[in-house]
Design a protein around this motif. Structure first.
Motif, PDB file in Angstrom:
ATOM      1  N   GLN A 179       0.861  -1.189   0.000  1.00 34.13           N
ATOM      2  CA  GLN A 179       0.000   0.000   0.000  1.00 34.13           C
ATOM      3  C   GLN A 179       0.893   1.234   0.000  1.00 34.13           C
ATOM      4  OE1 GLN A 179      -2.100   0.654   3.689  1.00 34.13           O
ATOM      5  NE2 GLN A 179      -3.465   2.160   2.806  1.00 34.13           N
ATOM      6  N   PRO A 180       0.574   2.219  -0.834  1.00 31.38           N
ATOM      7  CA  PRO A 180       1.388   3.435  -0.808  1.00 31.38           C
ATOM      8  C   PRO A 180       1.184   4.210   0.488  1.00 31.38           C
ATOM      9  CG  PRO A 180      -0.491   3.705  -2.286  1.00 31.38           C
ATOM     10  CD  PRO A 180      -0.486   2.275  -1.819  1.00 31.38           C
ATOM     11  N   GLU A 181       2.237   4.872   0.935  1.00 30.79           N
ATOM     12  CA  GLU A 181       2.129   5.737   2.104  1.00 30.79           C
ATOM     13  C   GLU A 181       1.557   7.083   1.670  1.00 30.79           C
ATOM     14  OE1 GLU A 181       5.200   5.324   5.314  1.00 30.79           O
ATOM     15  OE2 GLU A 181       6.361   4.632   3.587  1.00 30.79           O
ATOM     16  N   GLY A 182       0.904   7.771   2.599  1.00 31.47           N
ATOM     17  CA  GLY A 182       0.337   9.078   2.314  1.00 31.47           C
ATOM     18  C   GLY A 182      -1.144   9.104   2.645  1.00 31.47           C
ATOM     19  N   ILE A 183      -1.857  10.097   2.131  1.00 33.32           N
ATOM     20  CA  ILE A 183      -3.280  10.230   2.447  1.00 33.32           C
ATOM     21  C   ILE A 183      -4.028   8.992   1.981  1.00 33.32           C
ATOM     22  CG2 ILE A 183      -5.391  11.530   2.013  1.00 33.32           C
ATOM     23  CD1 ILE A 183      -3.708  14.060   2.016  1.00 33.32           C
ATOM     24  N   ASN A 184      -4.780   8.405   2.909  1.00 31.99           N
ATOM     25  CA  ASN A 184      -5.535   7.178   2.666  1.00 31.99           C
ATOM     26  C   ASN A 184      -7.002   7.485   2.396  1.00 31.99           C
ATOM     27  OD1 ASN A 184      -7.318   4.952   4.166  1.00 31.99           O
ATOM     28  ND2 ASN A 184      -5.510   3.942   3.286  1.00 31.99           N
ATOM     29  N   HIS A 185      -7.586   8.337   3.223  1.00 30.26           N
ATOM     30  CA  HIS A 185      -8.982   8.745   3.057  1.00 30.26           C
ATOM     31  C   HIS A 185      -9.243   9.966   3.930  1.00 30.26           C
ATOM     32  CE1 HIS A 185      -9.476   6.317   6.764  1.00 30.26           C
ATOM     33  NE2 HIS A 185     -10.524   7.105   7.011  1.00 30.26           N
ATOM     34  N   PHE A 186     -10.434  10.534   3.811  1.00 31.67           N
ATOM     35  CA  PHE A 186     -10.833  11.619   4.696  1.00 31.67           C
ATOM     36  C   PHE A 186     -12.298  11.448   5.026  1.00 31.67           C
ATOM     37  CE2 PHE A 186     -11.352  13.123   0.405  1.00 31.67           C
ATOM     38  CZ  PHE A 186     -12.534  13.836   0.398  1.00 31.67           C
ATOM     39  N   GLY A 187     -12.790  12.184   6.009  1.00 32.66           N
ATOM     40  CA  GLY A 187     -14.162  11.992   6.460  1.00 32.66           C
ATOM     41  C   GLY A 187     -14.897  13.290   6.678  1.00 32.66           C
ATOM     42  N   PHE A 188     -16.183  13.268   6.330  1.00 30.60           N
ATOM     43  CA  PHE A 188     -17.078  14.393   6.542  1.00 30.60           C
ATOM     44  C   PHE A 188     -18.026  14.123   7.698  1.00 30.60           C
ATOM     45  CE2 PHE A 188     -16.177  15.421   2.074  1.00 30.60           C
ATOM     46  CZ  PHE A 188     -16.106  16.801   2.119  1.00 30.60           C
ATOM     47  N   HIS A 189     -18.260  15.140   8.512  1.00 27.49           N
ATOM     48  CA  HIS A 189     -19.361  15.128   9.460  1.00 27.49           C
ATOM     49  C   HIS A 189     -20.555  15.682   8.689  1.00 27.49           C
ATOM     50  CE1 HIS A 189     -21.965  16.909  12.572  1.00 27.49           C
ATOM     51  NE2 HIS A 189     -21.653  15.786  13.197  1.00 27.49           N
ATOM     52  N   VAL A 190     -21.662  14.945   8.665  1.00 24.98           N
ATOM     53  CA  VAL A 190     -22.861  15.356   7.924  1.00 24.98           C
ATOM     54  C   VAL A 190     -24.050  15.431   8.870  1.00 24.98           C
ATOM     55  CG1 VAL A 190     -22.038  14.392   5.732  1.00 24.98           C
ATOM     56  CG2 VAL A 190     -23.405  12.961   7.256  1.00 24.98           C
ATOM     57  N   PHE A 194     -19.362   4.957   4.342  1.00 20.17           N
ATOM     58  CA  PHE A 194     -18.487   5.712   3.468  1.00 20.17           C
ATOM     59  C   PHE A 194     -18.982   5.576   2.044  1.00 20.17           C
ATOM     60  CE2 PHE A 194     -16.622   1.476   3.574  1.00 20.17           C
ATOM     61  CZ  PHE A 194     -16.278   1.241   2.250  1.00 20.17           C
ATOM     62  N   ILE A 195     -18.470   6.440   1.199  1.00 20.90           N
ATOM     63  CA  ILE A 195     -18.688   6.319  -0.238  1.00 20.90           C
ATOM     64  C   ILE A 195     -17.299   6.290  -0.870  1.00 20.90           C
ATOM     65  CG2 ILE A 195     -20.963   7.388  -0.299  1.00 20.90           C
ATOM     66  CD1 ILE A 195     -18.186   9.469  -1.556  1.00 20.90           C
ATOM     67  N   VAL A 196     -17.246   5.864  -2.113  1.00 22.54           N
ATOM     68  CA  VAL A 196     -16.013   5.924  -2.886  1.00 22.54           C
ATOM     69  C   VAL A 196     -16.281   6.880  -4.031  1.00 22.54           C
ATOM     70  CG1 VAL A 196     -14.332   4.623  -4.242  1.00 22.54           C
ATOM     71  CG2 VAL A 196     -15.387   3.575  -2.222  1.00 22.54           C
ATOM     72  N   ALA A 256     -29.259  11.032   3.623  1.00 28.08           N
ATOM     73  CA  ALA A 256     -29.371  12.025   2.550  1.00 28.08           C
ATOM     74  C   ALA A 256     -28.008  12.276   1.906  1.00 28.08           C
ATOM     75  CB  ALA A 256     -29.967  13.322   3.086  1.00 28.08           C
ATOM     76  N   ALA A 257     -26.951  12.373   2.727  1.00 30.26           N
ATOM     77  CA  ALA A 257     -25.612  12.620   2.183  1.00 30.26           C
ATOM     78  C   ALA A 257     -25.163  11.459   1.311  1.00 30.26           C
ATOM     79  CB  ALA A 257     -24.620  12.850   3.324  1.00 30.26           C
ATOM     80  N   ARG A 258     -25.379  10.227   1.802  1.00 31.53           N
ATOM     81  CA  ARG A 258     -25.004   9.047   1.018  1.00 31.53           C
ATOM     82  C   ARG A 258     -25.791   8.995  -0.278  1.00 31.53           C
ATOM     83  NH1 ARG A 258     -27.386   5.289   3.312  1.00 31.53           N
ATOM     84  NH2 ARG A 258     -26.178   5.116   5.210  1.00 31.53           N
ATOM     85  N   ALA A 259     -27.113   9.203  -0.195  1.00 30.54           N
ATOM     86  CA  ALA A 259     -27.970   9.125  -1.386  1.00 30.54           C
ATOM     87  C   ALA A 259     -27.568  10.174  -2.419  1.00 30.54           C
ATOM     88  CB  ALA A 259     -29.431   9.302  -0.990  1.00 30.54           C
ATOM     89  N   ARG A 260     -27.284  11.385  -1.965  1.00 32.19           N
ATOM     90  CA  ARG A 260     -26.892  12.438  -2.911  1.00 32.19           C
ATOM     91  C   ARG A 260     -25.579  12.081  -3.591  1.00 32.19           C
ATOM     92  NH1 ARG A 260     -27.685  17.079  -5.166  1.00 32.19           N
ATOM     93  NH2 ARG A 260     -26.099  18.715  -5.273  1.00 32.19           N
ATOM     94  N   ALA A 314     -21.035   8.290  -6.948  1.00 29.29           N
ATOM     95  CA  ALA A 314     -20.223   7.598  -5.941  1.00 29.29           C
ATOM     96  C   ALA A 314     -20.730   6.172  -5.751  1.00 29.29           C
ATOM     97  CB  ALA A 314     -20.287   8.341  -4.613  1.00 29.29           C
ATOM     98  N   LYS A 315     -19.867   5.317  -5.227  1.00 30.79           N
ATOM     99  CA  LYS A 315     -20.242   3.948  -4.873  1.00 30.79           C
ATOM    100  C   LYS A 315     -20.408   3.896  -3.356  1.00 30.79           C
ATOM    101  CE  LYS A 315     -17.743   2.082  -8.756  1.00 30.79           C
ATOM    102  NZ  LYS A 315     -16.490   1.542  -9.204  1.00 30.79           N
ATOM    103  N   PRO A 316     -21.501   3.279  -2.859  1.00 33.75           N
ATOM    104  CA  PRO A 316     -21.710   3.212  -1.409  1.00 33.75           C
ATOM    105  C   PRO A 316     -20.883   2.104  -0.763  1.00 33.75           C
ATOM    106  CG  PRO A 316     -23.496   2.112  -2.532  1.00 33.75           C
ATOM    107  CD  PRO A 316     -22.601   2.678  -3.603  1.00 33.75           C
ATOM    108  N   GLY A 317     -20.674   2.231   0.544  1.00 33.19           N
ATOM    109  CA  GLY A 317     -19.979   1.194   1.281  1.00 33.19           C
ATOM    110  C   GLY A 317     -20.217   1.362   2.765  1.00 33.19           C
ATOM    111  N   SER A 318     -19.841   0.367   3.542  1.00 32.04           N
ATOM    112  CA  SER A 318     -19.842   0.464   4.994  1.00 32.04           C
ATOM    113  C   SER A 318     -18.847  -0.555   5.521  1.00 32.04           C
ATOM    114  CB  SER A 318     -21.235   0.218   5.590  1.00 32.04           C
ATOM    115  OG  SER A 318     -21.615  -1.112   5.428  1.00 32.04           O
TER     116      SER A 318
END
Length: 121
Positions: free
Chosen positions: A62-73, A103-105, A78-82, A88-92
């Motif tokens: 796996q490359p080092e560096g930024i992996n992901h980030f997160g939003f407070h919604v 999360f979404i991708v 509604a955020a996932r659906a939008r 985006a692709k959904p996930g959990s």
């Protein structure tokens, strides 16, 4: 409005990276998952009081560096659906302690966490 609440960095040397962010920018350690509490290497969580920085162990290959980030919604569904309606692709994921994180991708393949509860700062 959604707000970025955390950024996760994958690193081979989390202790050294944590010391860098603490010493350089005054970040404070708010939590860590030591070996035994979770499987694998230590995960270190830092905060500046507004945004968290999660230092994750980089997996082999796996490359080092930024992996992901997160939003407070305000509204997770509604955020996932939008986001999904815009491509985006959904996930959990089930995390230790029975916590489920949504999360979404995004279109570039980046994981984006979504939470109404937020993360400890």
């Amino acid at each position: 409005m959604a707000q970025i609440q955390h950024i996760a960095i994958a690193s081979q040397e989390n202790e050294k990276l944590a010391a860098f962010y603490k010493d350089s920018f005054g970040m404070v350690e708010v939590r860590r998952n030591p070996p035994g509490e979770t499987e694998g290497p230590v995960v270190i969580y830092l905060s500046d009081g507004h945004i968290n920085l999660a230092l994750l162990p980089a997996r082999p290959g796996q490359p080092e560096g930024i992996n992901h980030f997160g939003f407070h919604v305000d509204d997770l569904d509604a955020a996932r659906a939008r986001a999904v309606s815009l491509g985006a692709k959904p996930g959990s994921v089930d995390l230790p302690g029975g916590f489920v994180e949504d999360f979404i991708v995004d279109a570039s393949g980046t994981r984006v966490d979504l939470s109404v509860a937020g993360w400890a700062t």
